[in-house]
Enzyme design. Structure first.
Site, PDB file in Angstrom:
ATOM      1  N   GLU A 159       0.812  -1.219   0.000  1.00 38.72           N
ATOM      2  CA  GLU A 159       0.000   0.000   0.000  1.00 38.72           C
ATOM      3  C   GLU A 159       0.846   1.270   0.000  1.00 38.72           C
ATOM      4  O   GLU A 159       0.326   2.371   0.051  1.00 38.72           O
ATOM      5  CB  GLU A 159      -0.919  -0.003   1.233  1.00 38.72           C
ATOM      6  CG  GLU A 159      -1.908  -1.168   1.235  1.00 38.72           C
ATOM      7  CD  GLU A 159      -2.969  -1.080   2.333  1.00 38.72           C
ATOM      8  OE1 GLU A 159      -2.870  -0.187   3.202  1.00 38.72           O
ATOM      9  OE2 GLU A 159      -3.902  -1.911   2.312  1.00 38.72           O
ATOM     10  N   GLU A 179     -11.365  -2.095  15.137  1.00 36.64           N
ATOM     11  CA  GLU A 179     -12.208  -3.278  14.925  1.00 36.64           C
ATOM     12  C   GLU A 179     -12.047  -4.259  16.088  1.00 36.64           C
ATOM     13  O   GLU A 179     -12.976  -4.965  16.457  1.00 36.64           O
ATOM     14  CB  GLU A 179     -11.846  -3.973  13.608  1.00 36.64           C
ATOM     15  CG  GLU A 179     -12.569  -3.431  12.400  1.00 36.64           C
ATOM     16  CD  GLU A 179     -12.351  -1.949  12.159  1.00 36.64           C
ATOM     17  OE1 GLU A 179     -11.179  -1.548  11.971  1.00 36.64           O
ATOM     18  OE2 GLU A 179     -13.320  -1.177  12.170  1.00 36.64           O
ATOM     19  N   ASN A 225     -13.653   5.112  13.032  1.00 36.48           N
ATOM     20  CA  ASN A 225     -14.972   4.664  13.494  1.00 36.48           C
ATOM     21  C   ASN A 225     -14.984   4.367  14.991  1.00 36.48           C
ATOM     22  O   ASN A 225     -13.949   4.287  15.646  1.00 36.48           O
ATOM     23  CB  ASN A 225     -15.351   3.393  12.734  1.00 36.48           C
ATOM     24  CG  ASN A 225     -14.317   2.295  12.872  1.00 36.48           C
ATOM     25  OD1 ASN A 225     -13.307   2.312  12.180  1.00 36.48           O
ATOM     26  ND2 ASN A 225     -14.550   1.347  13.766  1.00 36.48           N
ATOM     27  N   ASP A 237     -19.047   1.982  10.787  1.00 36.66           N
ATOM     28  CA  ASP A 237     -17.621   2.014  10.430  1.00 36.66           C
ATOM     29  C   ASP A 237     -17.318   3.113   9.405  1.00 36.66           C
ATOM     30  O   ASP A 237     -16.487   2.936   8.515  1.00 36.66           O
ATOM     31  CB  ASP A 237     -17.168   0.627   9.906  1.00 36.66           C
ATOM     32  CG  ASP A 237     -15.661   0.531   9.705  1.00 36.66           C
ATOM     33  OD1 ASP A 237     -14.922   1.314  10.325  1.00 36.66           O
ATOM     34  OD2 ASP A 237     -15.221  -0.325   8.913  1.00 36.66           O
ATOM     35  N   LYS A 254     -15.606   7.472   4.027  1.00 38.24           N
ATOM     36  CA  LYS A 254     -16.328   6.242   3.705  1.00 38.24           C
ATOM     37  C   LYS A 254     -17.820   6.468   3.544  1.00 38.24           C
ATOM     38  O   LYS A 254     -18.475   5.749   2.793  1.00 38.24           O
ATOM     39  CB  LYS A 254     -16.112   5.219   4.824  1.00 38.24           C
ATOM     40  CG  LYS A 254     -14.821   4.447   4.772  1.00 38.24           C
ATOM     41  CD  LYS A 254     -14.905   3.345   5.838  1.00 38.24           C
ATOM     42  CE  LYS A 254     -13.614   2.615   6.031  1.00 38.24           C
ATOM     43  NZ  LYS A 254     -13.761   1.623   7.136  1.00 38.24           N
ATOM     44  N   ASN A 300     -12.093   4.580   0.170  1.00 39.53           N
ATOM     45  CA  ASN A 300     -11.339   4.168   1.353  1.00 39.53           C
ATOM     46  C   ASN A 300      -9.997   4.902   1.385  1.00 39.53           C
ATOM     47  O   ASN A 300      -9.921   6.052   0.963  1.00 39.53           O
ATOM     48  CB  ASN A 300     -11.239   2.633   1.395  1.00 39.53           C
ATOM     49  CG  ASN A 300     -11.091   2.113   2.816  1.00 39.53           C
ATOM     50  OD1 ASN A 300     -10.206   2.549   3.556  1.00 39.53           O
ATOM     51  ND2 ASN A 300     -11.951   1.208   3.219  1.00 39.53           N
ATOM     52  N   CYS A 318     -10.191 -12.581   7.288  1.00 38.47           N
ATOM     53  CA  CYS A 318      -8.940 -12.765   6.544  1.00 38.47           C
ATOM     54  C   CYS A 318      -9.077 -13.797   5.414  1.00 38.47           C
ATOM     55  O   CYS A 318      -8.481 -13.648   4.356  1.00 38.47           O
ATOM     56  CB  CYS A 318      -7.817 -13.227   7.475  1.00 38.47           C
ATOM     57  SG  CYS A 318      -7.174 -11.931   8.542  1.00 38.47           S
ATOM     58  N   HIS A 319      -9.838 -14.866   5.685  1.00 38.68           N
ATOM     59  CA  HIS A 319      -9.887 -15.968   4.717  1.00 38.68           C
ATOM     60  C   HIS A 319     -11.079 -15.894   3.779  1.00 38.68           C
ATOM     61  O   HIS A 319     -11.301 -16.810   2.989  1.00 38.68           O
ATOM     62  CB  HIS A 319      -9.831 -17.313   5.451  1.00 38.68           C
ATOM     63  CG  HIS A 319      -8.459 -17.612   5.986  1.00 38.68           C
ATOM     64  ND1 HIS A 319      -7.395 -17.902   5.167  1.00 38.68           N
ATOM     65  CD2 HIS A 319      -7.967 -17.620   7.243  1.00 38.68           C
ATOM     66  CE1 HIS A 319      -6.309 -18.095   5.902  1.00 38.68           C
ATOM     67  NE2 HIS A 319      -6.624 -17.920   7.164  1.00 38.68           N
ATOM     68  N   MET A 371      -0.395 -16.696  10.623  1.00 44.30           N
ATOM     69  CA  MET A 371      -1.666 -17.304  11.027  1.00 44.30           C
ATOM     70  C   MET A 371      -1.702 -17.388  12.554  1.00 44.30           C
ATOM     71  O   MET A 371      -0.980 -18.174  13.154  1.00 44.30           O
ATOM     72  CB  MET A 371      -1.791 -18.693  10.393  1.00 44.30           C
ATOM     73  CG  MET A 371      -2.928 -19.542  10.943  1.00 44.30           C
ATOM     74  SD  MET A 371      -4.574 -18.870  10.653  1.00 44.30           S
ATOM     75  CE  MET A 371      -5.543 -19.861  11.807  1.00 44.30           C
TER      76      MET A 371
HETATM   77 CA    CA Z   1     -12.663   0.613  10.686  1.00 38.35          CA
END
Ligand code: CA
Length: 693
Positions: free
Chosen positions: A86, A200, A278, A323, A350, A410, A621-622, A660
């Site tokens: 990023e 989060e 958020n 959020d 957002k 975003n 994540c998955h 993981m």
């Molecule tokens: Ca957030």
């Protein structure tokens, strides 16, 4: 403030770094004068947003609308990573400083792509489970011969720009809490400005200023109140506390309001603009049951950079329930509005509204939706508060909301071009479903949203889209758009060559004519791009650079909607283009694995339980529906042996070194068995499909 020299010396002894590197010119000798006048040296890219106003506009025009078709790859630097990239590269006097996954820094020769040095801060891999949105980093800051890095685990480091050696390293967070840093630091008046993320999972947001020379904390501004039984850390929190219900979960969970991305600075007004995130937990009902605006969530704060004192604030989403962070970039511009020259701040958070705000007073001038918006009917121009759509305060029923927590826009940076007067926004249409989680209780270190994760077990590609939006901020209207099928496209760069550059989720890098959006050049890259490009010159020749590596929240979590990007090979690169460039991108063939059919569990109740547990604990994540978006391995396609050792992986941390995390604080072997049943059922659906002629 207490000096923290002793811990600093200890840290340095452990890392065998040097305590002082007297800056005396040379590598990355960027001082305050150069930072303030960054627009006057377009051959460099001195700070995250290109200049203090974060416009991401370059005055370079050697590459322009007439010759951009001749653009080709000059060189590609392989980062050796396979997760999200990023970073906005910083370019100073022929050297590129950029970052990869796990907060690794690379210094690269801007002409040749040769690696000069690499710094790995050795982040513990358990942080893979303590971040919402991939193990990413958005780049460094440079100042007086040093490179400044926010590390995923909450450290802030100063590195010698010549060698990458650690000059100082301080811990900016309580590492017992799930804080993380992914943002690029900014340098303002000799101070390193840094925030953090984690709302989060459950943290209390703040932004800090550290002395760039010593690493000493200068000030800290908390964006939300803390424990109601304790005194306020600073006076602004008294105002904020009156907007929260102390009977709510907020202060135990943290309250949120994290400063994880957006900063801008106006040297003339001496104001530092800070975007806040958020609420934590997400649900307003859980966080602050008696209601209230919950200051300073989802706000823009104007602070004095020397003291951290609040001058004004504007809250884009009072009583955030969805959020709706205001951590999307803050761009400073001087516009003529209704015949008057105005110093404004442009912001597309957002929540889907585009705000033009007087940056002297903090009072909005206009606010209009730039994507489809359902949560509010409008921003009332008499109060500048949103007029909420009735019935969307989700409780026991499932409510669809637009935009989603992925945002109408975003962190993917927008660009303001003073020549066209347009803002180029990586915009997207992504709906989302909310329902209160009646069984929610605070679980330290886990995701704590207060809303029910399990309301959706699929995220179909048909419901989402993305586009590059050229927006007139004065008229508050669309001028043109480049439509993509998918969201989560890269940040934007515009140039005096009448060009806008953007990388896309589906693996291309494109140049558009800035005035009308005609695509003038497009080249395939091997993976999805989420980062923003920059441009620079070396020896009088212009280059365009971008990090290519698919990742971040949507890429991880959005299942089929993310898989639609088609990423099968996520080898990370720094890609650099020039006119007549003829290098070829190294291709790594994706391994196509034969999928052995495995028996699925016939116990429907077990599969249903596994589905619920998967979406509570694994899906962020998955991928929703256990469909990989192309960043992490697709669990449905795991080697058969993996299903036999799922306990070791999920409960014992057998793959911790891959990032993981272990879940034995919350799950047991019976839970893992149910998750296995769900995954096998999802695999069976794949193999059945493959067997169908
Ligand atoms: Ca957030």
């Amino acid at each position: 403030m207490h000096r923290t020299l002793l811990p600093l010396l200890l840290t340095c002894a452990l890392l065998s770094c040097s305590v002082s590197t007297p800056p005396g010119g040379g590598a990355a000798f960027v001082d305050d004068a150069r930072l303030r006048a960054a627009r006057a040296e377009p051959g460099n890219w001195l700070t995250y947003g290109g200049d203090y106003g974060e416009q991401r506009f370059s005055r370079l025009d050697q590459i322009n609308e007439h010759n951009v078709a001749q653009l080709g790859l000059a060189w590609a630097f392989e980062t050796g990573t396979k997760r999200g990239l990023e970073a906005t590269p910083i370019v100073v006097d022929g050297v590129i400083y950029t970052t990869g996954t796990w907060s690794v820094v690379y210094a690269v020769d801007a002409r040749s792509g040769e690696l000069l040095w690499r710094h790995d801060p050795q982040v513990e891999r358990r942080y893979g489970g303590l971040v919402c949105c991939d193990v990413v980093n958005r780049g460094v800051a440079v100042y007086k011969g040093r490179v400044y890095l926010g590390v995923l685990d909450g450290r802030l480091q100063a590195l010698d720009a010549k060698t990458g050696a650690v000059v100082w390293s301080v811990v900016t967070v309580d590492q017992e809490r799930p804080y993380s840093i992914t943002m690029a630091p900014r340098i303002v008046k000799g101070k390193v400005i840094i925030g953090n993320g984690g709302a989060e999972l459950g943290v209390r947001g703040y932004v800090s200023a550290y002395d760039a020379a010593t690493g000493e904390l200068v000030w800290r501004f908390y964006t939300v109140p803390g424990d109601p039984a304790k005194p306020y850390e600073h006076k602004e929190l008294e105002t904020a506390a009156g907007t929260w219900d102390p009977s709510g979960a907020f202060w135990k969970v943290g309250g949120g309001g994290t400063v994880w991305n957006a900063l801008a600075f106006d040297p003339e007004l001496d104001l530092l603009y800070v975007g806040t995130g958020n609420g934590s937990p997400w649900s307003w009902r859980v966080r602050s049951p008696g209601g209230g605006d919950n200051l300073y969530l989802c706000s823009i704060l104007a602070l004095r950079p020397d003291t951290g004192e609040l001058v004004w604030h504007y809250q884009t989403t009072p009583g955030d329930n969805w959020d709706y962070t205001s951590t999307q970039d803050i761009v400073l511009a001087d516009l003529t509005i209704a015949g008057q020259p105005r110093k404004v701040l442009l912001h597309a958070p957002k929540n889907g509204f585009f705000y033009v705000i007087d940056r002297i007073t903090g009072v909005p001038i206009s606010a209009e939706p730039f994507v489809e918006v359902s949560w509010a009917k409008r921003i009332d121009p008499s109060t500048w508060r949103p007029e909420l759509t009735p019935g969307l305060d989700y409780q026991n029923t499932i409510v669809e909301i637009k935009p989603s927590p992925h945002g109408g826009h975003n962190w993917h940076s927008m660009s303001f071009n003073p020549q066209t007067g347009l803002v180029y926004i990586p915009a997207q249409e992504v709906p989302y479903f909310f329902r209160l989680d009646p069984a929610w209780r605070y679980l330290p270190g886990a995701w704590n949203l207060g809303y029910d994760f399990t309301v959706a077990d699929e995220f179909p590609r048909e419901v989402v889209s993305g586009h590059l939006l050229a927006w007139d901020p004065v008229a508050q209207k669309e001028v043109w758009r480049a439509q993509y099928t998918g969201p989560w496209n890269g940040g934007a760069l515009s140039t005096a060559g009448n060009l806008v550059f953007q990388g896309t989720a589906h693996g291309s890098f494109v140049a558009y004519r800035a005035t009308d959006g005609k695509a003038l050049w497009e080249t395939p890259v091997s993976t999805g791009i989420v980062a923003a490009p920059v441009t620079y010159t070396v020896d009088g020749e212009q280059y365009v650079a971008v990090m290519a590596g698919w990742g971040g929240a949507f890429a991880l979590a959005a299942g089929d909607a993310a898989a639609a990007a088609g990423v099968t090979n996520n080898e990370g690169h720094l890609l650099v283009y020039k006119l007549g460039g003829d290098a070829t991108l190294p291709v790594h063939e994706a391994q196509q694995r034969e999928l052995d059919a495995l028996p699925a569990d016939a116990d429907a109740a077990q599969v249903t339980l596994g589905n619920r547990l998967f979406h509570r604990w694994c899906g962020t994540c998955h991928g929703t529906g256990a469909v990989s978006g192309g960043v992490l391995p697709d669990l449905r396609r795991s080697q058969p042996g993996i299903f036999d050792i799922l306990d070791d992986i999920v409960l014992e941390g057998a793959l911790l070194q891959n990032g993981m995390p272990r879940f034995d604080d919350w799950l047991d072997s019976k839970d893992v068995a149910a998750i296995r049943s769900y995954l096998l059922q999802r695999r069976r659906a794949l193999t059945d499909k493959a067997a169908t002629p």
